[in-house]
Scaffold this motif. Structure first.
Motif, PDB file in Angstrom:
ATOM      1  N   ASN A 202     -27.150 -36.005 118.618  1.00 28.25           N
ATOM      2  CA  ASN A 202     -27.476 -35.539 117.102  1.00 28.25           C
ATOM      3  C   ASN A 202     -26.410 -34.671 116.729  1.00 28.25           C
ATOM      4  OD1 ASN A 202     -30.097 -37.103 117.026  1.00 28.25           O
ATOM      5  ND2 ASN A 202     -31.113 -35.366 117.922  1.00 28.25           N
ATOM      6  N   HIS A 203     -26.101 -34.297 115.670  1.00 28.36           N
ATOM      7  CA  HIS A 203     -25.096 -33.334 115.108  1.00 28.36           C
ATOM      8  C   HIS A 203     -25.535 -32.050 115.356  1.00 28.36           C
ATOM      9  CE1 HIS A 203     -22.129 -31.747 112.614  1.00 28.36           C
ATOM     10  NE2 HIS A 203     -23.172 -31.132 111.881  1.00 28.36           N
ATOM     11  N   ILE A 204     -24.461 -31.270 115.914  1.00 30.33           N
ATOM     12  CA  ILE A 204     -24.914 -30.106 116.266  1.00 30.33           C
ATOM     13  C   ILE A 204     -24.181 -29.119 115.050  1.00 30.33           C
ATOM     14  CG2 ILE A 204     -24.343 -27.979 117.744  1.00 30.33           C
ATOM     15  CD1 ILE A 204     -24.040 -29.907 120.269  1.00 30.33           C
ATOM     16  N   THR A 205     -24.877 -28.063 114.476  1.00 29.17           N
ATOM     17  CA  THR A 205     -24.478 -27.093 113.388  1.00 29.17           C
ATOM     18  C   THR A 205     -23.474 -26.264 114.228  1.00 29.17           C
ATOM     19  OG1 THR A 205     -26.258 -25.730 113.537  1.00 29.17           O
ATOM     20  CG2 THR A 205     -26.408 -27.425 112.251  1.00 29.17           C
ATOM     21  N   ALA A 206     -22.663 -25.507 113.322  1.00 31.43           N
ATOM     22  CA  ALA A 206     -21.902 -24.480 113.985  1.00 31.43           C
ATOM     23  C   ALA A 206     -22.707 -23.083 114.459  1.00 31.43           C
ATOM     24  CB  ALA A 206     -20.766 -23.856 112.741  1.00 31.43           C
ATOM     25  N   THR A 207     -23.730 -22.900 113.827  1.00 33.97           N
ATOM     26  CA  THR A 207     -24.506 -21.761 114.523  1.00 33.97           C
ATOM     27  C   THR A 207     -25.320 -22.341 115.721  1.00 33.97           C
ATOM     28  OG1 THR A 207     -25.319 -21.242 112.356  1.00 33.97           O
ATOM     29  CG2 THR A 207     -26.798 -20.388 114.347  1.00 33.97           C
ATOM     30  N   GLU A 208     -25.326 -23.635 116.186  1.00 33.38           N
ATOM     31  CA  GLU A 208     -26.041 -24.223 117.075  1.00 33.38           C
ATOM     32  C   GLU A 208     -24.931 -24.306 118.453  1.00 33.38           C
ATOM     33  OE1 GLU A 208     -29.619 -27.120 115.379  1.00 33.38           O
ATOM     34  OE2 GLU A 208     -27.552 -27.792 115.843  1.00 33.38           O
ATOM     35  N   LYS A 209     -23.829 -24.563 117.864  1.00 34.11           N
ATOM     36  CA  LYS A 209     -22.711 -24.661 119.038  1.00 34.11           C
ATOM     37  C   LYS A 209     -22.458 -23.330 119.507  1.00 34.11           C
ATOM     38  CE  LYS A 209     -18.015 -26.114 119.350  1.00 34.11           C
ATOM     39  NZ  LYS A 209     -16.804 -26.885 118.741  1.00 34.11           N
ATOM     40  N   LYS A 210     -22.418 -22.254 118.753  1.00 36.78           N
ATOM     41  CA  LYS A 210     -22.387 -20.982 119.028  1.00 36.78           C
ATOM     42  C   LYS A 210     -23.352 -20.605 119.933  1.00 36.78           C
ATOM     43  CE  LYS A 210     -21.635 -16.307 117.310  1.00 36.78           C
ATOM     44  NZ  LYS A 210     -21.637 -15.490 116.099  1.00 36.78           N
ATOM     45  N   ILE A 211     -24.742 -20.832 119.686  1.00 36.28           N
ATOM     46  CA  ILE A 211     -25.749 -20.424 120.609  1.00 36.28           C
ATOM     47  C   ILE A 211     -25.455 -21.124 121.784  1.00 36.28           C
ATOM     48  CG2 ILE A 211     -28.016 -20.667 120.787  1.00 36.28           C
ATOM     49  CD1 ILE A 211     -28.535 -20.321 117.812  1.00 36.28           C
ATOM     50  N   LEU A 212     -25.189 -22.320 121.913  1.00 36.86           N
ATOM     51  CA  LEU A 212     -25.170 -23.151 123.338  1.00 36.86           C
ATOM     52  C   LEU A 212     -23.986 -22.583 124.125  1.00 36.86           C
ATOM     53  CD1 LEU A 212     -25.475 -26.861 122.001  1.00 36.86           C
ATOM     54  CD2 LEU A 212     -27.096 -25.525 123.419  1.00 36.86           C
ATOM     55  N   ASN A 213     -22.833 -22.226 123.471  1.00 33.36           N
ATOM     56  CA  ASN A 213     -21.799 -21.537 124.292  1.00 33.36           C
ATOM     57  C   ASN A 213     -22.247 -20.290 124.737  1.00 33.36           C
ATOM     58  OD1 ASN A 213     -19.892 -23.377 123.437  1.00 33.36           O
ATOM     59  ND2 ASN A 213     -19.146 -22.464 121.745  1.00 33.36           N
ATOM     60  N   SER A 214     -23.181 -19.355 124.070  1.00 26.59           N
ATOM     61  CA  SER A 214     -23.608 -18.046 124.559  1.00 26.59           C
ATOM     62  C   SER A 214     -24.778 -18.522 125.397  1.00 26.59           C
ATOM     63  CB  SER A 214     -24.104 -17.277 123.493  1.00 26.59           C
ATOM     64  OG  SER A 214     -24.843 -16.054 124.071  1.00 26.59           O
ATOM     65  N   MET A 215     -25.314 -19.527 125.542  1.00 22.46           N
ATOM     66  CA  MET A 215     -26.268 -19.684 126.461  1.00 22.46           C
ATOM     67  C   MET A 215     -25.854 -20.187 127.899  1.00 22.46           C
ATOM     68  SD  MET A 215     -29.365 -21.915 124.488  1.00 22.46           S
ATOM     69  CE  MET A 215     -30.374 -21.966 125.873  1.00 22.46           C
ATOM     70  N   TYR A 216     -24.499 -20.928 127.682  1.00 22.12           N
ATOM     71  CA  TYR A 216     -23.799 -21.239 128.778  1.00 22.12           C
ATOM     72  C   TYR A 216     -23.596 -20.104 129.829  1.00 22.12           C
ATOM     73  CZ  TYR A 216     -20.162 -23.228 131.675  1.00 22.12           C
ATOM     74  OH  TYR A 216     -19.205 -23.363 132.951  1.00 22.12           O
ATOM     75  N   TRP A 217     -22.698 -19.160 129.162  1.00 20.57           N
ATOM     76  CA  TRP A 217     -22.219 -18.198 129.954  1.00 20.57           C
ATOM     77  C   TRP A 217     -23.351 -17.016 130.332  1.00 20.57           C
ATOM     78  CZ3 TRP A 217     -17.516 -18.810 131.495  1.00 20.57           C
ATOM     79  CH2 TRP A 217     -16.624 -19.483 130.809  1.00 20.57           C
ATOM     80  N   ARG A 218     -24.415 -16.979 129.708  1.00 24.75           N
ATOM     81  CA  ARG A 218     -25.516 -16.213 130.098  1.00 24.75           C
ATOM     82  C   ARG A 218     -26.136 -16.703 131.293  1.00 24.75           C
ATOM     83  NH1 ARG A 218     -28.132 -12.715 126.143  1.00 24.75           N
ATOM     84  NH2 ARG A 218     -26.535 -12.217 124.509  1.00 24.75           N
ATOM     85  N   SER A 219     -26.416 -18.288 131.366  1.00 24.96           N
ATOM     86  CA  SER A 219     -26.979 -18.581 132.634  1.00 24.96           C
ATOM     87  C   SER A 219     -26.263 -18.562 133.685  1.00 24.96           C
ATOM     88  CB  SER A 219     -26.926 -20.463 132.356  1.00 24.96           C
ATOM     89  OG  SER A 219     -25.627 -20.902 132.244  1.00 24.96           O
ATOM     90  N   GLY A 220     -24.931 -17.980 133.761  1.00 32.35           N
ATOM     91  CA  GLY A 220     -24.376 -17.620 135.029  1.00 32.35           C
ATOM     92  C   GLY A 220     -24.943 -16.409 135.667  1.00 32.35           C
ATOM     93  N   SER A 221     -25.898 -15.761 134.868  1.00 34.33           N
ATOM     94  CA  SER A 221     -26.582 -14.474 135.465  1.00 34.33           C
ATOM     95  C   SER A 221     -27.812 -14.935 136.363  1.00 34.33           C
ATOM     96  CB  SER A 221     -27.144 -13.755 134.387  1.00 34.33           C
ATOM     97  OG  SER A 221     -27.970 -14.442 133.595  1.00 34.33           O
TER      98      SER A 221
END
Length: 271
Positions: free
Chosen positions: A4-23
């Motif tokens: 599905n289409h990802i909005t700019a806000t959702e893309k930003k959230i997913l990027n943040s979630m990716y790096w945070r999952s490294g914890s």
């Protein structure tokens, strides 16, 4: 799978979630295991979705800060799935908090089994085999190749699984509501979740009672109790601890109390 289409806000959230999952293991503890890491990973989602409802934002953060344990590569997948469900819960109210928790708990066990078997027992061994061969010859590439194959593959797959979880969650929610399967899915996830918790108790909680009684020939009390119901002492211990936590006892103090009690009982020969 169609994305599905990802909005700019959702893309930003997913990027943040990716790096945070490294914890995942940086915040690991024996009370919640990866629970803090999962909450940290979900925080950008929850802060955005409930930014205008402070009370619900706090309740949702607290709900996700429960016991959680799975393989590090699959943590983003489950987080992405929860992102989609939390979004649906806020926007349409068709998914409730219990459904999200049930699906989350139901997935963490199978995901851990798959991740451990593939990455720890397969990819790690292959990467080590290649790296050791070079390192034995004094080649620095040996350690670098191991890090790239074992660590790099996990970093790439964490990114992929996070997005796959988000898109799969969106498609999944749409399909179950279109077909009217939501009640069946919720009930099945709840049953599987409870089953997983019960299996984890049997596997991870051990009460090594060595006390013997003399009735004819000496019998180990633990064997007698296990003949009534395997793992009965483990289940009783968990229920006692749950009751104490509900009464306000701190988990850290309970762990310390178990350590002291275990040492005392071991000294007396009961453990």
């Amino acid at each position: 799978m169609v994305k599905n289409h990802i909005t700019a806000t959702e893309k930003k959230i997913l990027n943040s979630m990716y790096w945070r999952s490294g914890s995942c293991f940086a915040t690991f503890n024996m009370v919640k295991m990866e629970g803090n890491a999962f909450t940290i990973t979900m925080a950008p989602t929850i802060n955005e979705i409930y930014k205008e409802d402070e009370e619900e934002r706090c309740r949702t953060l607290l709900r996700h800060n429960n016991f959680f344990n799975t393989h590090a590569v699959f943590l983003p997948f489950i987080a992405g799935l929860c992102f989609a469900m939390e979004k649906e819960r806020k926007e349409k109210g068709t998914v409730d908090a219990d459904t999200i928790e049930s699906i989350k708990v139901a997935l963490m066990g199978p995901a851990a089994g798959i991740g451990d078997a593939f990455f720890f027992n397969c990819v790690r061994v292959i990467a080590a085999g290649i790296g050791i061969g070079l390192a034995a010859q004094g080649n620095l590439l040996g350690s670098l190749i191991f890090a790239v194959i074992y660590g790099g593959s996990q970093m790439l797959l964490r990114w992929y699984f996070l997005h796959m979880g988000f898109h799969a969650g969106t498609d999944f929610i749409n399909s179950v509501f279109e077909t009217g399967l939501i009640k069946a899915v919720t009930k099945a996830a709840s049953i599987l979740g409870v089953g997983m918790v019960g299996a984890m108790v049997a596997q991870m909680v051990n009460v090594p009672l060595a006390w013997t009684i003399q009735v004819g020939e000496a019998s180990v009390v633990n064997d007698v109790i296990s003949s009534i119901m395997p793992g009965l002492l483990s289940i009783l211990l968990v229920f006692v601890l749950m009751r104490l936590i509900r009464k306000g006892k701190r988990p850290a103090m309970l762990i310390f109390g178990i350590m002291v009690l275990s040492l005392g009982l071991a000294f007396l020969g009961i453990f």
